[in-house]
Motif scaffolding. Structure first.
Motif, PDB file in Angstrom:
ATOM      1  N   ALA A  53       0.855  -1.185   0.000  1.00  0.00           N
ATOM      2  CA  ALA A  53       0.000   0.000   0.000  1.00  0.00           C
ATOM      3  C   ALA A  53       0.891   1.235   0.000  1.00  0.00           C
ATOM      4  O   ALA A  53       1.947   1.247   0.640  1.00  0.00           O
ATOM      5  N   LEU A  54       0.484   2.223  -0.740  1.00  0.00           N
ATOM      6  CA  LEU A  54       1.157   3.518  -0.708  1.00  0.00           C
ATOM      7  C   LEU A  54       0.325   4.435   0.171  1.00  0.00           C
ATOM      8  O   LEU A  54      -0.900   4.464   0.073  1.00  0.00           O
ATOM      9  N   ILE A  55       0.988   5.169   1.032  1.00  0.00           N
ATOM     10  CA  ILE A  55       0.303   6.020   1.996  1.00  0.00           C
ATOM     11  C   ILE A  55       0.582   7.481   1.665  1.00  0.00           C
ATOM     12  O   ILE A  55       1.736   7.882   1.498  1.00  0.00           O
ATOM     13  N   TYR A  56      -0.477   8.272   1.568  1.00  0.00           N
ATOM     14  CA  TYR A  56      -0.359   9.686   1.242  1.00  0.00           C
ATOM     15  C   TYR A  56      -1.139  10.519   2.243  1.00  0.00           C
ATOM     16  O   TYR A  56      -2.139  10.069   2.808  1.00  0.00           O
ATOM     17  N   THR A  57      -0.696  11.759   2.409  1.00  0.00           N
ATOM     18  CA  THR A  57      -1.486  12.700   3.196  1.00  0.00           C
ATOM     19  C   THR A  57      -2.634  13.186   2.310  1.00  0.00           C
ATOM     20  O   THR A  57      -2.593  13.053   1.084  1.00  0.00           O
ATOM     21  N   ARG A  58      -3.609  13.786   2.919  1.00  0.00           N
ATOM     22  CA  ARG A  58      -4.722  14.331   2.129  1.00  0.00           C
ATOM     23  C   ARG A  58      -4.241  15.470   1.228  1.00  0.00           C
ATOM     24  O   ARG A  58      -4.726  15.627   0.116  1.00  0.00           O
ATOM     25  N   ARG A  59      -3.268  16.227   1.672  1.00  0.00           N
ATOM     26  CA  ARG A  59      -2.730  17.315   0.838  1.00  0.00           C
ATOM     27  C   ARG A  59      -2.020  16.755  -0.384  1.00  0.00           C
ATOM     28  O   ARG A  59      -2.121  17.310  -1.479  1.00  0.00           O
ATOM     29  N   GLU A  60      -1.273  15.679  -0.204  1.00  0.00           N
ATOM     30  CA  GLU A  60      -0.597  15.060  -1.341  1.00  0.00           C
ATOM     31  C   GLU A  60      -1.609  14.529  -2.343  1.00  0.00           C
ATOM     32  O   GLU A  60      -1.472  14.725  -3.553  1.00  0.00           O
ATOM     33  N   LEU A  61      -2.651  13.860  -1.847  1.00  0.00           N
ATOM     34  CA  LEU A  61      -3.681  13.329  -2.734  1.00  0.00           C
ATOM     35  C   LEU A  61      -4.434  14.462  -3.424  1.00  0.00           C
ATOM     36  O   LEU A  61      -4.744  14.378  -4.615  1.00  0.00           O
TER      37      LEU A  61
END
Length: 78
Positions: A53-61
């Motif tokens: 799984a790749l994990i991103y912040t909401r800002r990155e997404l």
């Protein structure tokens, strides 16, 4: 839940709900996203649900989605 980190097996992200776009096709050519406790977003390949799984912040997404909507990646689409 284990502390989410990039590359961790998606199966270790307990208690989340994976979802995919209604534009996905029956062959499984899609990615799935899930909201994480604490505000992050996990992304996995629907063909390999036990894979990383790749994990991103909401800002990155948000930056990525804005780029998609703005056509920044149109040259990558077949």
């Amino acid at each position: 839940m284990n502390q989410p980190h990039n590359g961790m097996p998606a199966t270790l992200l307990d208690g989340i709900v994976w979802r995919k776009s209604h534009f996905s096709n029956p062959s499984g050519n899609c990615v799935e996203l899930a909201a994480l406790p604490g505000g992050g977003v996990a992304i996995r390949n629907s063909r390999d649900p036990e894979g990383p799984a790749l994990i991103y912040t909401r800002r990155e997404l948000d930056a990525f989605v804005r780029g998609v909507k703005g056509g920044d990646f149109d040259d990558l689409i077949i």
